[in-house]
Scaffold this active site. Structure first.
Site, mmCIF file in Angstrom:
data_model
loop_
_atom_site.group_PDB
_atom_site.id
_atom_site.type_symbol
_atom_site.label_atom_id
_atom_site.label_comp_id
_atom_site.label_asym_id
_atom_site.label_seq_id
_atom_site.Cartn_x
_atom_site.Cartn_y
_atom_site.Cartn_z
ATOM 1 N N GLU A 1 -81.291 43.565 -0.655
ATOM 2 C CA GLU A 1 -80.947 45.055 -0.478
ATOM 3 C C GLU A 1 -82.191 45.776 -0.029
ATOM 4 O O GLU A 1 -83.048 45.668 -0.938
ATOM 5 C CB GLU A 1 -80.051 45.883 -1.507
ATOM 6 N N THR B 1 -79.245 50.545 2.492
ATOM 7 C CA THR B 1 -78.456 51.422 1.785
ATOM 8 C C THR B 1 -78.244 52.821 2.870
ATOM 9 O O THR B 1 -78.916 52.911 3.905
ATOM 10 C CB THR B 1 -79.338 52.206 0.667
ATOM 11 N N HIS C 1 -74.498 50.043 4.365
ATOM 12 C CA HIS C 1 -73.813 50.813 3.579
ATOM 13 C C HIS C 1 -73.175 52.033 4.180
ATOM 14 O O HIS C 1 -74.072 52.742 4.937
ATOM 15 C CB HIS C 1 -74.530 51.123 2.376
ATOM 16 N N GLY D 1 -70.325 56.948 -2.988
ATOM 17 C CA GLY D 1 -71.287 57.939 -3.201
ATOM 18 C C GLY D 1 -71.217 58.922 -4.344
ATOM 19 O O GLY D 1 -70.233 59.084 -4.943
ATOM 20 N N ASP D 2 -72.441 59.527 -4.509
ATOM 21 C CA ASP D 2 -72.696 60.704 -5.638
ATOM 22 C C ASP D 2 -72.477 61.768 -5.176
ATOM 23 O O ASP D 2 -72.818 62.255 -4.154
ATOM 24 C CB ASP D 2 -73.802 60.413 -6.510
ATOM 25 N N ALA E 1 -63.901 55.304 -2.690
ATOM 26 C CA ALA E 1 -64.438 54.386 -1.836
ATOM 27 C C ALA E 1 -63.018 53.567 -1.149
ATOM 28 O O ALA E 1 -63.199 53.179 0.027
ATOM 29 C CB ALA E 1 -65.345 53.292 -2.312
ATOM 30 N N HIS F 1 -68.109 52.789 -14.330
ATOM 31 C CA HIS F 1 -68.701 53.713 -13.559
ATOM 32 C C HIS F 1 -69.004 54.920 -14.462
ATOM 33 O O HIS F 1 -67.868 55.104 -15.394
ATOM 34 C CB HIS F 1 -68.022 54.132 -12.646
ATOM 35 N N LYS G 1 -59.084 48.644 -5.507
ATOM 36 C CA LYS G 1 -60.305 48.780 -4.395
ATOM 37 C C LYS G 1 -60.499 47.301 -3.966
ATOM 38 O O LYS G 1 -60.487 47.013 -2.781
ATOM 39 C CB LYS G 1 -61.344 49.679 -5.035
ATOM 40 N N GLN H 1 -73.695 46.842 -9.501
ATOM 41 C CA GLN H 1 -74.590 47.405 -10.103
ATOM 42 C C GLN H 1 -75.456 46.538 -10.615
ATOM 43 O O GLN H 1 -74.883 45.503 -11.446
ATOM 44 C CB GLN H 1 -74.015 48.728 -10.902
HETATM 45 P P1 FAD Z 1 -65.472 54.862 -6.132
HETATM 46 O O1 FAD Z 1 -64.874 53.578 -6.067
HETATM 47 O O2 FAD Z 1 -64.910 55.948 -5.350
HETATM 48 O O3 FAD Z 1 -65.398 55.065 -7.777
HETATM 49 C C1 FAD Z 1 -66.199 56.424 -8.187
HETATM 50 C C2 FAD Z 1 -65.414 57.014 -9.411
HETATM 51 O O4 FAD Z 1 -64.054 57.398 -9.085
HETATM 52 C C3 FAD Z 1 -65.188 55.817 -10.471
HETATM 53 O O5 FAD Z 1 -65.500 56.392 -11.869
HETATM 54 C C4 FAD Z 1 -63.777 54.941 -10.131
HETATM 55 O O6 FAD Z 1 -63.216 54.626 -11.545
HETATM 56 C C5 FAD Z 1 -63.306 56.685 -10.007
HETATM 57 N N1 FAD Z 1 -61.966 56.389 -9.013
HETATM 58 C C6 FAD Z 1 -61.808 55.342 -8.253
HETATM 59 N N2 FAD Z 1 -60.641 55.429 -7.410
HETATM 60 C C7 FAD Z 1 -59.990 56.432 -7.966
HETATM 61 C C8 FAD Z 1 -58.482 57.051 -7.876
HETATM 62 N N3 FAD Z 1 -57.818 56.728 -6.844
HETATM 63 N N4 FAD Z 1 -58.419 58.153 -8.710
HETATM 64 C C9 FAD Z 1 -59.217 58.489 -9.743
HETATM 65 N N5 FAD Z 1 -60.432 58.139 -9.917
HETATM 66 C C10 FAD Z 1 -60.885 56.949 -8.962
HETATM 67 N N6 FAD Z 1 -74.849 55.193 -3.183
HETATM 68 C C11 FAD Z 1 -75.280 55.904 -2.122
HETATM 69 O O7 FAD Z 1 -75.307 57.051 -2.060
HETATM 70 N N7 FAD Z 1 -75.849 54.979 -1.157
HETATM 71 C C12 FAD Z 1 -75.764 53.690 -1.141
HETATM 72 O O8 FAD Z 1 -76.374 53.021 -0.184
HETATM 73 C C13 FAD Z 1 -75.273 53.125 -2.136
HETATM 74 N N8 FAD Z 1 -75.184 51.641 -2.410
HETATM 75 C C14 FAD Z 1 -74.752 51.018 -3.275
HETATM 76 C C15 FAD Z 1 -74.894 49.843 -3.616
HETATM 77 C C16 FAD Z 1 -74.219 48.876 -4.590
HETATM 78 C C17 FAD Z 1 -74.200 47.500 -4.736
HETATM 79 C C18 FAD Z 1 -73.659 49.816 -5.906
HETATM 80 C C19 FAD Z 1 -73.209 48.954 -6.917
HETATM 81 C C20 FAD Z 1 -73.832 51.001 -5.750
HETATM 82 C C21 FAD Z 1 -74.214 51.648 -4.591
HETATM 83 N N9 FAD Z 1 -74.634 53.210 -4.692
HETATM 84 C C22 FAD Z 1 -74.872 53.641 -3.519
HETATM 85 C C23 FAD Z 1 -73.934 54.062 -5.625
HETATM 86 C C24 FAD Z 1 -72.588 54.413 -5.574
HETATM 87 O O9 FAD Z 1 -72.570 55.274 -4.427
HETATM 88 C C25 FAD Z 1 -72.274 55.340 -6.880
HETATM 89 O O10 FAD Z 1 -72.014 54.651 -7.935
HETATM 90 C C26 FAD Z 1 -71.149 56.251 -6.877
HETATM 91 O O11 FAD Z 1 -71.028 57.143 -7.930
HETATM 92 C C27 FAD Z 1 -69.741 55.683 -6.823
HETATM 93 O O12 FAD Z 1 -69.414 54.964 -5.687
HETATM 94 P P2 FAD Z 1 -68.236 53.695 -5.710
HETATM 95 O O13 FAD Z 1 -68.229 53.060 -4.420
HETATM 96 O O14 FAD Z 1 -68.103 52.803 -6.921
HETATM 97 O O15 FAD Z 1 -67.049 54.837 -5.666
#
Ligand code: FAD
Length: 286
Positions: free
Chosen positions: A17, A48, A77, A108-109, A124, A148, A164, A174
């Site tokens: 990555e 990323t 990404h 994303g955050d 996501a 998370h 998902k 992670q």
């Molecule tokens: P989600 O799957 O949307 O989950 C986020 C939170 O929402 C979790 O707590 C989940 O349990 C909860 N959730 C999911 N679905 C629902 C629902 N239907 N109802 C209620 N709650 C729900 N960040 C960046 O900004 N840029 C990057 O390029 C990047 N690359 C990454 C690569 C990897 C391999 C990893 C592991 C992380 C990366 N991240 C990146 C960080 C990531 O964006 C953050 O961890 C972010 O906070 C959550 O992303 P996620 O895709 O897990 O989100």
């Protein structure tokens, strides 16, 4: 270009990555790193995305540039944050037009900038659905072995992840430091009826100063690792070597248990990844 789902179907993948460079110096570092890592013949590399107009262009330029000018197989990404559905659809269509078939769909955050635009997609999974509707992508998602940080509890997080991952093709985790955390995640998903490939994400800890930062990123470095690193201090090079050894031991255990792939967070440098490869006897893959 090879679709990652097909690569995983054919055997174990090894991937690296990178983040897009923000200035000439970072660009020069990345070019050197790519030159040093390309001979290791990774199955794919990922780039990323930080969100915002400039970052959107940087990620796009790096991913499409890799496709045009290297032998690497890139994955972009993309995050939901601060984008409308239409903008995300435009980005996805642009990637497809450029021949990009691999996408990591992320939530994303929340943006630090209080004036940032509100995002239209909350999770996501909605981005996975959008990319599926556009078509032609092999889709990955993020998985968090210890849950998370925004999740109320692990069971809720696992349920959302299972839903998902069912819609996607594979997950990348992670970074984590105990193999049991990864195996627990895979077992929980299996119990929820999902057995798609989950690729462990590997981040070596090469300095004691990075230990507190890891905790803020949702994966605390465990005491047994800190102890080994501290035992090598204050010699910074010895600490770095201990960190590489620890990461190599973790990879060795994971490979021994038959993980579907291995994803290295390189931070745009090549030394740690090359050393772990050498320790594991993987260098000959290239
Ligand atoms: P989600 O799957 O949307 O989950 C986020 C939170 O929402 C979790 O707590 C989940 O349990 C909860 N959730 C999911 N679905 C629902 C629902 N239907 N109802 C209620 N709650 C729900 N960040 C960046 O900004 N840029 C990057 O390029 C990047 N690359 C990454 C690569 C990897 C391999 C990893 C592991 C992380 C990366 N991240 C990146 C960080 C990531 O964006 C953050 O961890 C972010 O906070 C959550 O992303 P996620 O895709 O897990 O989100």
């Amino acid at each position: 270009m090879a679709r990652i789902a097909d690569l995983l179907g054919a055997g174990r993948t090894f991937s690296f990555e990178f983040f897009p460079p923000k200035n000439d110096q970072e660009q020069a570092t990345l070019v050197r790193t790519l030159r040093e890592l390309e001979p290791l013949a990774p199955s794919f590399v990922s780039v990323t995305y930080r969100g915002g107009r400039e970052s959107r262009q940087r990620t796009y330029d790096l991913v499409t540039g890799m496709l045009r000018t290297t032998t690497l197989n890139p994955m972009a990404h993309l995050i939901c944050v601060a984008h409308t559905r239409l903008e995300l659809a435009e980005i996805l269509v642009d990637y497809r037009k450029a021949g990009i078939e691999n996408l990591l769909a992320l939530g994303g955050d929340p943006p630090k900038d209080p004036n940032a635009a509100e995002g239209e997609l909350a999770h996501a999974l909605e981005l996975v659905d959008l990319a599926r509707a556009i078509g032609g992508f092999s889709l990955g998602v993020a998985a968090h072995p210890v849950g998370h940080p925004r999740s109320p509890d692990l069971a809720t997080d696992r349920r959302h992840l299972a839903e998902k991952l069912l819609a996607a093709d594979f997950a990348i985790t992670q970074f984590f430091f105990r193999a049991e955390e990864y195996f627990g995640l895979v077992e929980d998903l299996r119990r929820l009826g999902v057995d798609k490939p989950v690729i462990p994400g590997i981040m070596p800890v090469t300095s004691l100063s990075s230990v507190p930062r890891m905790a803020t990123m949702g994966a605390a470095v465990p005491p047994e690792w800190v102890e080994r690193l501290e035992a090598a201090a204050p010699d910074a090079e010895a600490v770095r070597r201990a960190g590489i050894e620890l990461a190599s031991e973790l990879c060795d255990r994971l490979l021994g248990e038959g993980v579907p792939g291995m994803h290295f967070y390189t931070l745009n440098t090549s030394t740690a990844t090359r050393e772990i490869y050498a320790n594991l006897g993987l260098s000959a893959r290239g």
